[in-house]
Write a protein that holds these residues in place. Structure first.
Motif, mmCIF file in Angstrom:
data_model
loop_
_atom_site.group_PDB
_atom_site.id
_atom_site.type_symbol
_atom_site.label_atom_id
_atom_site.label_comp_id
_atom_site.label_asym_id
_atom_site.label_seq_id
_atom_site.Cartn_x
_atom_site.Cartn_y
_atom_site.Cartn_z
ATOM 1 N N CYS A 137 0.829 -1.210 0.000
ATOM 2 C CA CYS A 137 0.000 0.000 0.000
ATOM 3 C C CYS A 137 0.863 1.260 0.000
ATOM 4 N N GLU A 138 1.976 1.210 0.688
ATOM 5 C CA GLU A 138 2.888 2.353 0.704
ATOM 6 C C GLU A 138 3.440 2.617 -0.700
ATOM 7 N N TYR A 157 2.065 1.400 -3.771
ATOM 8 C CA TYR A 157 1.107 1.479 -4.870
ATOM 9 C C TYR A 157 -0.226 2.134 -4.537
ATOM 10 N N LEU A 158 -0.653 2.112 -3.290
ATOM 11 C CA LEU A 158 -1.999 2.586 -2.956
ATOM 12 C C LEU A 158 -1.923 3.771 -1.999
ATOM 13 N N ASN A 159 -2.543 3.663 -0.836
ATOM 14 C CA ASN A 159 -2.500 4.733 0.163
ATOM 15 C C ASN A 159 -2.804 4.177 1.551
ATOM 16 N N GLN A 160 -2.752 5.038 2.529
ATOM 17 C CA GLN A 160 -2.946 4.637 3.923
ATOM 18 C C GLN A 160 -4.376 4.154 4.173
ATOM 19 N N GLU A 161 -5.323 4.728 3.482
ATOM 20 C CA GLU A 161 -6.726 4.330 3.643
ATOM 21 C C GLU A 161 -6.927 2.867 3.235
ATOM 22 N N TYR A 162 -6.332 2.477 2.118
ATOM 23 C CA TYR A 162 -6.380 1.077 1.702
ATOM 24 C C TYR A 162 -5.669 0.193 2.722
ATOM 25 N N THR A 188 -8.651 6.779 -8.438
ATOM 26 C CA THR A 188 -7.349 7.099 -7.876
ATOM 27 C C THR A 188 -7.348 6.642 -6.433
ATOM 28 N N PRO A 189 -6.395 5.802 -6.038
ATOM 29 C CA PRO A 189 -5.386 5.148 -6.862
ATOM 30 C C PRO A 189 -6.002 3.999 -7.664
ATOM 31 N N SER A 222 -13.439 7.372 2.253
ATOM 32 C CA SER A 222 -13.492 8.511 1.339
ATOM 33 C C SER A 222 -14.459 8.285 0.179
#
Length: 180
Positions: free
Chosen positions: A29-30, A32-37, A84-85, A127
């Motif tokens: 996630c760090e 390719y994605l984000n903290q929410e994922y 996004t993402p 989100s």
């Protein structure tokens, strides 16, 4: 719709497996994605750890990590280029170094075990809840309605019963959040 409790609590016997898989998914996630994922994926890992018996006992940690990420991604349209993402399923499998068949198999197992489906409010990114129609549909006198169009007292009652994630007028919409 029954609301899923979001928790990272796991039985003592599953802590090592939880940390092993979540370290892999957090790293993914760090990159390719984000903290929410990352947070939502950890909730799913913890939920699977709490199953009796936990399916995570058998199989490679990377295969489970890829399958869980794919399952959460399917619910949240991760593979749609307009989001996004986003990432393709084949890129996800390649990043986890797992085969497509293994990743799809684990993803299907995860979705079945945790009763996941697309638009599932229980597994939607916070989100994206404003844009998720299923998070706001309730039955009133036998009719399916969007609770955001109902009076405040109906919204409050639906929230108290756990039918909606929050009272819409008490939270800024995602559109307001991004423009502020």
């Amino acid at each position: 719709m029954k609301k899923t409790k979001k928790s990272e609590r796991v039985p003592q016997t599953m802590k090592q497996k939880y940390h092993e898989i979540s370290a892999i998914t957090d790293n993914f996630c760090e990159q390719y994605l984000n903290q929410e994922y990352a947070e939502l994926i950890r909730y799913a890992i913890a939920a699977l750890c709490r199953k009796r018996p936990s399916p995570l006992i058998k199989g490679r940690a990377t295969t489970w990590a890829g399958g869980i990420t794919h399952a959460i991604g399917m619910v949240n349209f991760l593979f749609d280029k307009s989001q996004t993402p986003n990432i393709s399923a084949s890129e996800l499998y390649e990043a986890y170094d797992i085969s497509q068949s293994a990743g799809q198999s684990k993803s299907k197992e995860v979705r079945n075990l945790l009763n996941m489906s697309q638009f599932d409010p229980n597994w939607s990114l916070p989100s994206k809840l404003d844009d998720n129609p299923m998070a706001w549909m309730i039955s009133v006198n036998g009719y399916i309605v969007d609770v955001r169009q109902m009076p405040q007292d109906v919204q409050e009652a639906a929230y108290k019963k756990g039918l909606i994630p929050y009272i819409p007028e008490t939270q800024p919409s995602s559109k307001e959040k991004t423009t502020v």
